[in-house]
Design an enzyme around this catalytic site. Structure first.
Site, PDB file in Angstrom:
ATOM      1  N   CYS A  99     -31.948  65.457  49.897  1.00 16.30           N
ATOM      2  CA  CYS A  99     -32.122  64.107  50.429  1.00 16.30           C
ATOM      3  C   CYS A  99     -32.004  64.138  51.950  1.00 16.30           C
ATOM      4  O   CYS A  99     -31.203  64.874  52.512  1.00 16.30           O
ATOM      5  CB  CYS A  99     -31.122  63.135  49.807  1.00 16.30           C
ATOM      6  SG  CYS A  99     -29.512  63.085  50.596  1.00 16.30           S
ATOM      7  N   GLU A 100     -32.835  63.336  52.560  1.00 17.31           N
ATOM      8  CA  GLU A 100     -32.865  63.360  54.021  1.00 17.31           C
ATOM      9  C   GLU A 100     -31.700  62.586  54.635  1.00 17.31           C
ATOM     10  O   GLU A 100     -31.526  62.613  55.846  1.00 17.31           O
ATOM     11  CB  GLU A 100     -34.209  62.842  54.540  1.00 17.31           C
ATOM     12  CG  GLU A 100     -34.482  61.381  54.300  1.00 17.31           C
ATOM     13  CD  GLU A 100     -35.879  60.999  54.776  1.00 17.31           C
ATOM     14  OE1 GLU A 100     -36.796  61.831  54.680  1.00 17.31           O
ATOM     15  OE2 GLU A 100     -36.041  59.861  55.241  1.00 17.31           O
ATOM     16  N   HIS A 101     -30.911  61.915  53.804  1.00 22.08           N
ATOM     17  CA  HIS A 101     -29.777  61.175  54.353  1.00 22.08           C
ATOM     18  C   HIS A 101     -28.497  62.010  54.397  1.00 22.08           C
ATOM     19  O   HIS A 101     -27.661  61.814  55.269  1.00 22.08           O
ATOM     20  CB  HIS A 101     -29.524  59.907  53.522  1.00 22.08           C
ATOM     21  CG  HIS A 101     -30.700  58.985  53.514  1.00 22.08           C
ATOM     22  ND1 HIS A 101     -31.127  58.312  52.390  1.00 22.08           N
ATOM     23  CD2 HIS A 101     -31.567  58.657  54.493  1.00 22.08           C
ATOM     24  CE1 HIS A 101     -32.195  57.596  52.683  1.00 22.08           C
ATOM     25  NE2 HIS A 101     -32.486  57.792  53.952  1.00 22.08           N
ATOM     26  N   HIS A 102     -28.343  62.921  53.431  1.00 18.72           N
ATOM     27  CA  HIS A 102     -27.101  63.702  53.361  1.00 18.72           C
ATOM     28  C   HIS A 102     -27.348  65.214  53.274  1.00 18.72           C
ATOM     29  O   HIS A 102     -26.398  65.989  53.228  1.00 18.72           O
ATOM     30  CB  HIS A 102     -26.283  63.285  52.131  1.00 18.72           C
ATOM     31  CG  HIS A 102     -25.938  61.827  52.097  1.00 18.72           C
ATOM     32  ND1 HIS A 102     -26.730  60.890  51.455  1.00 18.72           N
ATOM     33  CD2 HIS A 102     -24.914  61.142  52.660  1.00 18.72           C
ATOM     34  CE1 HIS A 102     -26.194  59.690  51.610  1.00 18.72           C
ATOM     35  NE2 HIS A 102     -25.090  59.812  52.340  1.00 18.72           N
ATOM     36  N   GLN A 140     -36.739  60.334  47.336  1.00 22.29           N
ATOM     37  CA  GLN A 140     -37.529  60.492  46.115  1.00 22.29           C
ATOM     38  C   GLN A 140     -38.792  59.621  46.109  1.00 22.29           C
ATOM     39  O   GLN A 140     -39.851  60.056  45.658  1.00 22.29           O
ATOM     40  CB  GLN A 140     -36.639  60.160  44.907  1.00 22.29           C
ATOM     41  CG  GLN A 140     -37.302  60.497  43.586  1.00 22.29           C
ATOM     42  CD  GLN A 140     -36.409  60.162  42.404  1.00 22.29           C
ATOM     43  OE1 GLN A 140     -35.188  60.335  42.473  1.00 22.29           O
ATOM     44  NE2 GLN A 140     -36.996  59.691  41.330  1.00 22.29           N
ATOM     45  N   HIS A 168     -29.273  62.595  42.158  1.00 24.53           N
ATOM     46  CA  HIS A 168     -29.007  62.814  43.580  1.00 24.53           C
ATOM     47  C   HIS A 168     -27.545  63.187  43.743  1.00 24.53           C
ATOM     48  O   HIS A 168     -26.664  62.395  43.420  1.00 24.53           O
ATOM     49  CB  HIS A 168     -29.314  61.536  44.358  1.00 24.53           C
ATOM     50  CG  HIS A 168     -30.771  61.176  44.341  1.00 24.53           C
ATOM     51  ND1 HIS A 168     -31.504  60.982  45.481  1.00 24.53           N
ATOM     52  CD2 HIS A 168     -31.628  61.004  43.316  1.00 24.53           C
ATOM     53  CE1 HIS A 168     -32.760  60.697  45.164  1.00 24.53           C
ATOM     54  NE2 HIS A 168     -32.861  60.694  43.852  1.00 24.53           N
ATOM     55  N   CYS A 170     -25.858  63.412  46.326  1.00 20.70           N
ATOM     56  CA  CYS A 170     -25.122  62.582  47.288  1.00 20.70           C
ATOM     57  C   CYS A 170     -24.530  61.375  46.577  1.00 20.70           C
ATOM     58  O   CYS A 170     -23.631  60.712  47.094  1.00 20.70           O
ATOM     59  CB  CYS A 170     -26.016  62.154  48.451  1.00 20.70           C
ATOM     60  SG  CYS A 170     -27.470  61.214  47.992  1.00 20.70           S
TER      61      CYS A 170
HETATM   62 ZN   LIG Z   1     -28.402  61.178  50.108  1.00 21.41          ZN
END
Ligand SMILES: [Zn+2]
Length: 218
Positions: A99-102, A140, A168, A170
């Site tokens: 994931c590009e956030h975490h 996703q 996910h 995260c």
């Molecule tokens: Zn994430």
């Protein structure tokens, strides 16, 4: 986010000074050492000495998708369809992404369907297509849409359907700590969007009975 850099096929790579020049391996390893210290450990203790170089090598594998143009995998199509005019479905293509956030793993399966217009593509190519997009920093929803859009652009079929189911990490290992939750995203184009019957045929083939909430190309 629409300015792409570094190579002519670098879809998904955002613009910005930091993206313009790739850091050296030494710089990347130094960043890992910083994160180890941030976690509270000593990067110079024996067990961690080789960790930065291992992590950087792992990144080369996990994010190899930035080096590949997914359209290349679809170019070798088989035009001879022998009059085949039914939906082609490849289900349960396992993927691992981040994931590009975490930068936490996203693990799941992609189901791909299309209704060919004279051209079909080898199934291994479809799997490779998924892999190229998965091996990038992702969300996703975006990955699902990118796979569908790439197939649609290169193959020009009557329609494309992509459904992704994933968990996910995260979400499962931090934050809300929700285990056993998977997210389902879909992208329906052409006949799969316009004809409920064709869409249903695909959903039945992949074993999804009801996808009303996400079947509108969301
Ligand atoms: Zn994430």
């Amino acid at each position: 986010m629409d300015k792409m850099v570094n190579n002519k096929h670098s879809r998904g790579r955002p613009a910005g000074d930091s993206a313009l020049t790739k850091p050296s391996r030494e710089e990347a390893e130094a960043a890992v050492r910083t994160l180890i210290r941030w976690a509270g450990d000593d990067p110079d203790r024996e067990g961690l000495l080789a960790t930065p170089s291992r992590v950087v090598r792992a990144y080369e594998e996990w994010f190899a998708g930035y080096n590949d143009d997914p359209r290349e995998y679809l170019k070798r199509t088989f035009e001879e369809t022998g009059g085949y005019d039914e939906v082609v479905v490849l289900r349960d293509i396992r993927f691992e992404s981040h994931c590009e956030h975490h930068i936490a793993p996203i693990i799941g399966r992609v189901h791909v369907g299309y209704l060919p217009r004279n051209r079909v593509v080898g199934i291994s190519k479809l799997a490779r297509l998924v892999e190229v997009f998965a091996r990038r920093l992702q969300i996703q929803e975006k990955m699902t849409a990118e796979i569908a859009s790439c197939l649609d652009t290169v193959l020009k079929p009557h329609g494309v359907a992509v459904v992704t189911e994933a968990t996910h990490q995260c979400m499962t290992t931090r934050g809300v700590h929700k285990t056993g939750v998977s997210m389902v995203t879909s992208r329906m184009l052409g006949v799969f969007r316009d004809h409920a019957e064709t869409r249903q045929e695909f959903l039945s083939a992949i074993g999804v009975r009801n996808l009303h909430n996400v079947a509108n190309g969301a």
